[in-house]
Write a protein that holds these residues in place. Structure first.
Motif, PDB file in Angstrom:
ATOM      1  N   LEU A  11       0.631  -1.270  -0.147  1.00  0.00           N
ATOM      2  CA  LEU A  11       0.055   0.007   0.196  1.00  0.00           C
ATOM      3  C   LEU A  11       0.760   1.419  -0.080  1.00  0.00           C
ATOM      4  N   PHE A  12       1.565   1.475   1.005  1.00  0.00           N
ATOM      5  CA  PHE A  12       2.552   2.579   1.121  1.00  0.00           C
ATOM      6  C   PHE A  12       3.687   2.208   1.523  1.00  0.00           C
ATOM      7  N   TYR A  13       4.701   3.263   1.255  1.00  0.00           N
ATOM      8  CA  TYR A  13       6.055   2.993   1.830  1.00  0.00           C
ATOM      9  C   TYR A  13       6.419   4.241   2.393  1.00  0.00           C
ATOM     10  N   GLN A  14       7.556   4.398   3.204  1.00  0.00           N
ATOM     11  CA  GLN A  14       7.947   5.590   3.833  1.00  0.00           C
ATOM     12  C   GLN A  14       9.494   5.286   4.285  1.00  0.00           C
ATOM     13  N   HIS A  15       9.973   6.485   3.947  1.00  0.00           N
ATOM     14  CA  HIS A  15      11.384   6.342   4.398  1.00  0.00           C
ATOM     15  C   HIS A  15      11.631   7.163   5.778  1.00  0.00           C
ATOM     16  N   MET A  16      12.086   6.552   6.512  1.00  0.00           N
ATOM     17  CA  MET A  16      12.203   7.199   8.010  1.00  0.00           C
ATOM     18  C   MET A  16      10.749   7.893   8.439  1.00  0.00           C
ATOM     19  N   ASP A  17      10.938   9.080   8.782  1.00  0.00           N
ATOM     20  CA  ASP A  17       9.584   9.766   8.920  1.00  0.00           C
ATOM     21  C   ASP A  17       8.886  10.722   7.764  1.00  0.00           C
ATOM     22  N   ASP A  18       9.458  10.414   6.504  1.00  0.00           N
ATOM     23  CA  ASP A  18       9.111  11.174   5.365  1.00  0.00           C
ATOM     24  C   ASP A  18       7.728  10.941   5.263  1.00  0.00           C
ATOM     25  N   PRO A  19       6.858  11.746   4.356  1.00  0.00           N
ATOM     26  CA  PRO A  19       5.582  11.358   4.222  1.00  0.00           C
ATOM     27  C   PRO A  19       5.399   9.660   3.639  1.00  0.00           C
ATOM     28  N   LEU A  20       4.257   9.369   3.957  1.00  0.00           N
ATOM     29  CA  LEU A  20       3.646   8.178   3.241  1.00  0.00           C
ATOM     30  C   LEU A  20       3.724   8.227   1.859  1.00  0.00           C
ATOM     31  N   LEU A  21       4.238   7.445   0.977  1.00  0.00           N
ATOM     32  CA  LEU A  21       4.135   7.442  -0.373  1.00  0.00           C
ATOM     33  C   LEU A  21       3.391   6.355  -0.642  1.00  0.00           C
ATOM     34  N   PRO A  22       2.444   6.288  -1.725  1.00  0.00           N
ATOM     35  CA  PRO A  22       1.642   5.271  -2.281  1.00  0.00           C
ATOM     36  C   PRO A  22       2.378   4.593  -3.245  1.00  0.00           C
ATOM     37  N   HIS A  23       2.187   3.093  -3.048  1.00  0.00           N
ATOM     38  CA  HIS A  23       2.669   2.128  -4.077  1.00  0.00           C
ATOM     39  C   HIS A  23       2.003   2.340  -5.226  1.00  0.00           C
ATOM     40  N   LEU A  24       2.725   1.934  -6.336  1.00  0.00           N
ATOM     41  CA  LEU A  24       2.158   2.372  -7.752  1.00  0.00           C
ATOM     42  C   LEU A  24       1.044   1.436  -7.938  1.00  0.00           C
ATOM     43  N   THR A  25       0.765   0.133  -7.610  1.00  0.00           N
ATOM     44  CA  THR A  25      -0.085  -0.667  -7.815  1.00  0.00           C
ATOM     45  C   THR A  25      -1.339   0.141  -7.173  1.00  0.00           C
ATOM     46  N   LEU A  26      -1.288   0.743  -6.062  1.00  0.00           N
ATOM     47  CA  LEU A  26      -2.402   1.570  -5.378  1.00  0.00           C
ATOM     48  C   LEU A  26      -2.837   2.764  -6.152  1.00  0.00           C
ATOM     49  N   ILE A  27      -1.849   3.393  -6.826  1.00  0.00           N
ATOM     50  CA  ILE A  27      -2.094   4.421  -7.696  1.00  0.00           C
ATOM     51  C   ILE A  27      -2.862   4.043  -8.891  1.00  0.00           C
ATOM     52  N   HIS A  28      -2.442   2.978  -9.332  1.00  0.00           N
ATOM     53  CA  HIS A  28      -3.231   2.433 -10.422  1.00  0.00           C
ATOM     54  C   HIS A  28      -4.866   2.245 -10.181  1.00  0.00           C
ATOM     55  N   ARG A  29      -4.815   1.759  -8.931  1.00  0.00           N
ATOM     56  CA  ARG A  29      -6.402   1.734  -8.641  1.00  0.00           C
ATOM     57  C   ARG A  29      -7.156   2.924  -8.382  1.00  0.00           C
ATOM     58  N   TYR A  30      -6.449   3.764  -7.804  1.00  0.00           N
ATOM     59  CA  TYR A  30      -7.140   4.898  -7.308  1.00  0.00           C
ATOM     60  C   TYR A  30      -6.396   6.272  -8.151  1.00  0.00           C
ATOM     61  N   PRO A  31      -6.315   6.223  -9.499  1.00  0.00           N
ATOM     62  CA  PRO A  31      -5.511   7.093  -9.963  1.00  0.00           C
ATOM     63  C   PRO A  31      -5.795   8.809  -9.809  1.00  0.00           C
ATOM     64  N   HIS A  32      -7.127   9.111  -9.573  1.00  0.00           N
ATOM     65  CA  HIS A  32      -7.489  10.480  -9.761  1.00  0.00           C
ATOM     66  C   HIS A  32      -7.358  10.884  -8.325  1.00  0.00           C
ATOM     67  N   CYS A  33      -6.974  10.237  -7.221  1.00  0.00           N
ATOM     68  CA  CYS A  33      -6.974  10.716  -5.812  1.00  0.00           C
ATOM     69  C   CYS A  33      -5.712  11.527  -5.395  1.00  0.00           C
ATOM     70  N   PHE A  34      -4.779  11.590  -6.528  1.00  0.00           N
ATOM     71  CA  PHE A  34      -3.376  11.990  -6.056  1.00  0.00           C
ATOM     72  C   PHE A  34      -3.184  13.126  -7.038  1.00  0.00           C
ATOM     73  N   PRO A  35      -2.491  14.202  -6.480  1.00  0.00           N
ATOM     74  CA  PRO A  35      -2.238  15.435  -7.306  1.00  0.00           C
ATOM     75  C   PRO A  35      -1.352  14.818  -8.425  1.00  0.00           C
ATOM     76  N   ARG A  36      -1.448  15.249  -9.780  1.00  0.00           N
ATOM     77  CA  ARG A  36      -0.849  14.633 -10.749  1.00  0.00           C
ATOM     78  C   ARG A  36       0.029  15.510 -11.621  1.00  0.00           C
ATOM     79  N   ILE A  37       1.072  15.078 -12.500  1.00  0.00           N
ATOM     80  CA  ILE A  37       1.563  15.801 -13.266  1.00  0.00           C
ATOM     81  C   ILE A  37       1.676  14.884 -14.677  1.00  0.00           C
ATOM     82  N   ARG A  38       2.415  15.314 -15.564  1.00  0.00           N
ATOM     83  CA  ARG A  38       2.437  14.626 -16.792  1.00  0.00           C
ATOM     84  C   ARG A  38       3.672  14.685 -17.457  1.00  0.00           C
ATOM     85  N   ILE A  39       4.379  13.709 -18.093  1.00  0.00           N
ATOM     86  CA  ILE A  39       5.756  14.137 -18.670  1.00  0.00           C
ATOM     87  C   ILE A  39       5.204  13.809 -20.077  1.00  0.00           C
ATOM     88  N   ASP A  40       6.223  14.158 -21.078  1.00  0.00           N
ATOM     89  CA  ASP A  40       6.033  14.050 -22.454  1.00  0.00           C
ATOM     90  C   ASP A  40       6.906  12.677 -22.657  1.00  0.00           C
TER      91      ASP A  40
END
Lengths: 190, 190
Positions: free
Chosen positions: A66-95
């Motif tokens: 679900l989530f991973y975290q480096h020490m006490d940094d913010p919790l980051l979602p795993h990509l599989t989670l993002i794939h399931r709920y893509p619209h729930c996160f702030p997004r940017i797009r690359i070319d």
């Protein structure tokens, strides 16, 4: 961060009180996940904490990470989670040109985002603009999508604010993200 | 694409992952095993294959990049593919050659331990295998370091034949012909 293949360390069960804390933190960081939180981590389920190298901890609801975290940094979602709920996160797009660099583990550079194929939050855009309206600050968690692709390819913490990116069009936007095909992605959870 | 409007309650998206490279199929082209991925997709999900690998899509992909960038990307991709296939071949060759040795070593007069070495060449994790041995045979089983470097599994008790059967049954990656049983007699009986 996960450029090399990694192997999971010890796996422990998360205390229920800690689990509540995680849940609260997730909601705080990603308020858009609120309607789904019961789906992602049901109250009754037991989360597992998997220790990874370099002081990264990964929270899983077996068998899904679900989530991973480096020490006490913010919790980051795993990509599989993002794939399931893509619209729930702030997004940017690359070319398109930048995808292959991202997938081989390079830092994401600003030109990949400011070029015509890239998308950044734009205050002047219309209502149906999909990438947010307010500029993002450095340090915020973003999901990186790719031009012409449906699913996200990377997640990481911004090193440079999006406004600055638009002005400078140079420099590192995200380094040390979690991208498709990296060690964390390929991690077997058994 | 995420351009579709986002209602407040959208169900979780199910994302398909490639059976070969584990990425979402749209990213297979960046993985280095593109050929195989394409074949896999064709045989397993022909409808998606049609979407992703049709002529128009390929052309549109190409058109998005400048000629020079295209060339570079192509060169990069072929290099990556060559690397991936070389790695695969090397691994296969290594596997075909390497031997798993099962040794019976005398501890004291009538006590034996079984030493299994060479399993790591088949991509098995010694620590886990050792645990499995211990569970299966209800004996002590551990990973020990060999003076010359490398590691092997030591199982308590004379179990050479049982270990042989267990390996052939549970780990199909190890070909039966590559397993050797050796009876190690340190001291001559007398």
């Amino acid at each position: 961060m996960f450029k090399k293949d990694i192997s999971a360390g010890s796996k422990t069960k998360v205390k229920s009180s800690v689990q509540r804390g995680i849940r609260a933190k997730v909601l705080e960081t990603y308020p858009l996940l609120e309607p789904y939180i019961d789906e992602i981590m049901p109250k009754k389920e037991q989360l597992d904490l998997v220790k990874l190298p370099d002081r990264v901890s990964l929270y899983t609801l077996p068998p899904q990470p679900l989530f991973y975290q480096h020490m006490d940094d913010p919790l980051l979602p795993h990509l599989t989670l993002i794939h399931r709920y893509p619209h729930c996160f702030p997004r940017i797009r690359i070319d398109r040109g930048a995808i292959r660099f991202v997938l081989s583990g390079a830092s994401l550079m600003a030109p990949g985002l400011t070029s015509p194929g890239g998308r950044l939050p734009d205050p002047s855009a219309g209502d149906d603009y999909d990438y947010g309206k307010s500029d993002l600050e450095p340090g915020s968690v973003v999901v990186v999508e790719a031009e012409g692709k449906e699913n996200a390819c990377m997640v990481g913490v911004l090193k440079m604010g999006t406004r600055e990116m638009k002005e400078k069009k140079k420099g590192v936007a995200i380094d040390q993200g979690h991208y498709l095909g990296d060690g964390l992605w390929n991690l077997g959870l058994d | 694409m995420a351009e579709s409007s986002v209602p407040t309650q959208q169900p979780a998206k199910q994302v398909l992952y490639c059976g070969i490279c584990s990425l979402p199929p749209e990213y297979c082209e960046f993985g280095g095993t593109t050929k195989k991925c394409e074949e896999w997709l064709l045989s397993n999900h022909p409808d998606i294959h049609r979407q992703l690998y049709s002529q128009e899509v390929l052309e549109a992909n190409m058109a998005a990049l400048s000629v020079e960038a295209q060339k570079r990307a192509e060169k990069d991709a072929s290099k990556k593919a060559a690397k991936a296939s070389a790695l695969e071949q090397r691994q296969a060759a290594e596997r075909a050659e390497s031997q798993v040795l099962i040794k019976r070593v005398e501890r004291s007069k009538r006590k034996y331990v079984t030493v299994v070495s060479g399993l790591e060449a088949f991509g098995l994790e010694l620590k886990k295998v050792a645990k499995d041995f211990g569970k299966k045979f209800a004996t002590g089983s551990s990973v020990t370091k060999v003076p010359g470097g490398g590691e092997e599994i030591t199982v308590q008790g004379d179990l050479s034949d049982d270990v042989f059967d267990f390996i052939t049954e549970t780990y199909p990656v190890v070909p039966e012909d590559n397993i050797d049983c050796i009876e190690d007699k340190k001291k001559k009986a007398g």
